[in-house]
Design an enzyme around this catalytic site. Sequence first.
Site, PDB file in Angstrom:
ATOM      1  N   HIS F  18       0.838  -1.212   0.000  1.00 50.66           N
ATOM      2  CA  HIS F  18       0.000   0.000   0.000  1.00 50.66           C
ATOM      3  C   HIS F  18       0.870   1.258   0.000  1.00 50.66           C
ATOM      4  O   HIS F  18       0.644   2.190  -0.766  1.00 50.66           O
ATOM      5  CB  HIS F  18      -0.880   0.055   1.266  1.00 50.66           C
ATOM      6  CG  HIS F  18      -1.896  -1.015   1.393  1.00 50.66           C
ATOM      7  ND1 HIS F  18      -2.030  -1.782   2.532  1.00 50.66           N
ATOM      8  CD2 HIS F  18      -2.853  -1.461   0.545  1.00 50.66           C
ATOM      9  CE1 HIS F  18      -3.027  -2.633   2.377  1.00 50.66           C
ATOM     10  NE2 HIS F  18      -3.536  -2.474   1.185  1.00 50.66           N
ATOM     11  N   LYS F  42     -17.587  -7.937   8.009  1.00 49.31           N
ATOM     12  CA  LYS F  42     -16.251  -8.497   8.221  1.00 49.31           C
ATOM     13  C   LYS F  42     -15.755  -8.163   9.624  1.00 49.31           C
ATOM     14  O   LYS F  42     -15.879  -7.021  10.079  1.00 49.31           O
ATOM     15  CB  LYS F  42     -15.270  -7.916   7.191  1.00 49.31           C
ATOM     16  CG  LYS F  42     -15.052  -8.823   5.991  1.00 49.31           C
ATOM     17  CD  LYS F  42     -14.355  -8.116   4.854  1.00 49.31           C
ATOM     18  CE  LYS F  42     -12.835  -8.039   4.996  1.00 49.31           C
ATOM     19  NZ  LYS F  42     -12.237  -7.305   3.844  1.00 49.31           N
ATOM     20  N   ARG F  91      -1.436  -6.217  -8.368  1.00 47.70           N
ATOM     21  CA  ARG F  91      -0.360  -7.151  -8.098  1.00 47.70           C
ATOM     22  C   ARG F  91      -0.344  -8.312  -9.083  1.00 47.70           C
ATOM     23  O   ARG F  91       0.684  -8.644  -9.651  1.00 47.70           O
ATOM     24  CB  ARG F  91      -0.499  -7.690  -6.671  1.00 47.70           C
ATOM     25  CG  ARG F  91      -0.463  -6.577  -5.592  1.00 47.70           C
ATOM     26  CD  ARG F  91      -0.725  -7.150  -4.204  1.00 47.70           C
ATOM     27  NE  ARG F  91      -1.935  -7.924  -4.232  1.00 47.70           N
ATOM     28  CZ  ARG F  91      -2.060  -9.168  -3.825  1.00 47.70           C
ATOM     29  NH1 ARG F  91      -1.021  -9.793  -3.290  1.00 47.70           N
ATOM     30  NH2 ARG F  91      -3.199  -9.816  -3.919  1.00 47.70           N
ATOM     31  N   SER F 129      -2.780  -7.666   3.092  1.00 50.36           N
ATOM     32  CA  SER F 129      -3.106  -7.586   4.517  1.00 50.36           C
ATOM     33  C   SER F 129      -3.525  -8.944   5.069  1.00 50.36           C
ATOM     34  O   SER F 129      -3.235  -9.279   6.220  1.00 50.36           O
ATOM     35  CB  SER F 129      -4.241  -6.585   4.748  1.00 50.36           C
ATOM     36  OG  SER F 129      -3.867  -5.303   4.328  1.00 50.36           O
TER      37      SER F 129
END
Lengths: 154, 154, 154, 154, 154, 154
Positions: F18, F42, F91, F129
């Site tokens: 990030h 979540k 990515r 993460s």
Amino acid sequence: MDKIAVFPGSFDPITKGHESVIKRALPLFDKLYIAIGINADKKDFFPIEKRMEWINQVFKDYSTVEVIKYEGLTVDLCKKIKAKYILRGLRTSADFEFERSIGQINKKLFSDIETVFILTAPEHTSLNSSIVRDILKHGGDANQFVPEGIDLSA
Amino acid sequence: MDKIAVFPGSFDPITKGHESVIKRALPLFDKLYIAIGINADKKDFFPIEKRMEWINQVFKDYSTVEVIKYEGLTVDLCKKIKAKYILRGLRTSADFEFERSIGQINKKLFSDIETVFILTAPEHTSLNSSIVRDILKHGGDANQFVPEGIDLSA
Amino acid sequence: MDKIAVFPGSFDPITKGHESVIKRALPLFDKLYIAIGINADKKDFFPIEKRMEWINQVFKDYSTVEVIKYEGLTVDLCKKIKAKYILRGLRTSADFEFERSIGQINKKLFSDIETVFILTAPEHTSLNSSIVRDILKHGGDANQFVPEGIDLSA
Amino acid sequence: MDKIAVFPGSFDPITKGHESVIKRALPLFDKLYIAIGINADKKDFFPIEKRMEWINQVFKDYSTVEVIKYEGLTVDLCKKIKAKYILRGLRTSADFEFERSIGQINKKLFSDIETVFILTAPEHTSLNSSIVRDILKHGGDANQFVPEGIDLSA
Amino acid sequence: MDKIAVFPGSFDPITKGHESVIKRALPLFDKLYIAIGINADKKDFFPIEKRMEWINQVFKDYSTVEVIKYEGLTVDLCKKIKAKYILRGLRTSADFEFERSIGQINKKLFSDIETVFILTAPEHTSLNSSIVRDILKHGGDANQFVPEGIDLSA
Amino acid sequence: MDKIAVFPGSFDPITKGHESVIKRALPLFDKLYIAIGINADKKDFFPIEKRMEWINQVFKDYSTVEVIKYEGLTVDLCKKIKAKYILRGLRTSADFEFERSIGQINKKLFSDIETVFILTAPEHTSLNSSIVRDILKHGGDANQFVPEGIDLSA
């Protein structure tokens, strides 16, 4: 029984990606042949003698490595030199789809063969011989992408 | 109205993968044209007559199959023979990306056309005509990859 | 023999993507069951009766479509209702990898079944029921993503 | 400091996909060079003057756009014209794998450069210059795939 | 020095895909630990004792295989049992992207570790433990997907 | 007009990936909001205050960065704070497929929004993460994966 492997390729030229994959995989095998395929259909960029010379230089301190050239199918080479393993590096999922296809066909042509893959290092993900050649064709300097001691412009 | 489909390709040569896809999809259609595209840009490996002969031999007992050759756009062929469906096999996600692009463009060129896909069998995932040709170029035997009764070396 | 197909899913809710795939594939089959799987593991967003009502409304003018619900394996449903085809839409290569796996397993569980795929329209590539539910959970209006006449907030 | 970007390509010919990506990304930059790479290895379909003329016509009302041609590496062009950004559109995951590789290599050749991507519109996902050329080679009409006002057959 | 490898997984349950990968890779290593990770976050389908019993049964004639369970990071297990290799099978490009990420992170956590991949057999491409569990949850018979001699319904 | 961008995420916790993406993209925008979405579905790993504190610490010397939290749709946040750009890092091709879907849906919900992507650095390709949280759950040390100065175990 000896564990004999072949790393086939055109190595036109060898890159830091090839070097890293081979050095990390070496301890798995008793003998590793780096085998340059002679492909009548593809035009070479560097002469095969130069390519072999560079690879020999990179692995001169590695006694289990031997550089050879071959014509014909990779599995026929494997049968001849009694190799049961083909070694390949994997960079991307496009690589994987391509390698899986080759690996499964090789297995159908020679059921004793097993393809063994290891990952390229993250910093080599974008690197291959074709990109090195493109940089050279466009007048750039690609020495940072090949093993230490190789000077592509020499 | 009759359900007419076209399976376009170069079939250079037909593989067991093609054979399996076509035989499984056949019951969906009243008529299926296996259509060999003539591409001036690509050099043929096998002559078109030989390719048509092999396909005819494979499907000789299937009355709804007809082998044809064509030039120009596949959608123009479809309009001419009143086909509303294009049949294709899917092997890998690389295949899929390619076929989706062709399928969407065909839809823009001829809004009545629909591309119908079925899966290749798992054991044919790695197989295509280009690999068959590569094996032959390298002096290998590729007969296990083409339909029974075809002898590529004949 | 009748060509009977099943389009299995949870349709929680049906989207414009589902609608487009089903309407374009309908002419291939004599009968198409839209089959809502009851999955004890997954929590429903909309009650199953509401989901069936919406689908019935979308296809009320299509005589070969029937909406059903089922428990258990999709291939067991297919055997029971004599369906030889499973219909699915393909949006992305991630979809394809997932569907290929399901399709190949279904074939091993019931060798007579064939999965037939057609492409979603380009404007529906990014659309699925899960995204519709996410928009609703975050307080947005998702009516543009479901078939005309369905009001998700009603 | 001015934000200068380069959109490199062969634009043989420019498509509606290129046009949409460039127009949407323009507000990010003070100056955008549309840079046609001259590649001795690839045979042109349309002459470079024609390609430049078409792009000039499409962007004639956009004062920050300039069309140029260049030889050599894209990063060398960027250094020369003081561009810190390369702009590219992304259509598919195959595109992404290719662009990531180029982008990472460019970063190693010129650490100040950053590649900026935006998405092609869904209706342009299947479109590229190569497909346009294929349609033309097969005698089709591809004008719907290029910007308004371009007549490929003229 | 002995070549010690770990094949980590949850094996809930072991499949024919696992069995095939392990048996083909075994000759590469002097010792292979099949290591069942205990994951407090995931609910087991089969109890860990049952899973170990099945694996022991499958490899009872293979003297270099040992089944163990572990908690914590896989690389910490590797350090403890002096393993320098992690063995994994590759089925699809989605698998590859996932495994590459894990493999590269493991390398950052323990620079001596190398992940070695071999291909699953084509007929096992669509198979994984999660699909086996899904079939069982829906009342199906999944015994064809696990090694000979294992009866999942027992 | 000011160029305002939002980088949405859960940042649970922020990673070096990030950090690198944001710092390289910053010069493109007059103002960048790092926006932590509050997702009732979540379960958080780190409390939102801790996550905001870490991000503030990483960007304390960057005057155009502001950390905020938000509920509801990202496009509704963008409308409220007059942001025309959403920034995301890419990515892998799996990332791309996911981001393309979100980006196209966002465009349909708010036609003025444009998602701008830049590449993660090669050494961060495998990092996210979720992997950081997994390492922590298994008792490992993940500090090497988060920006300098953050101590996850504190």
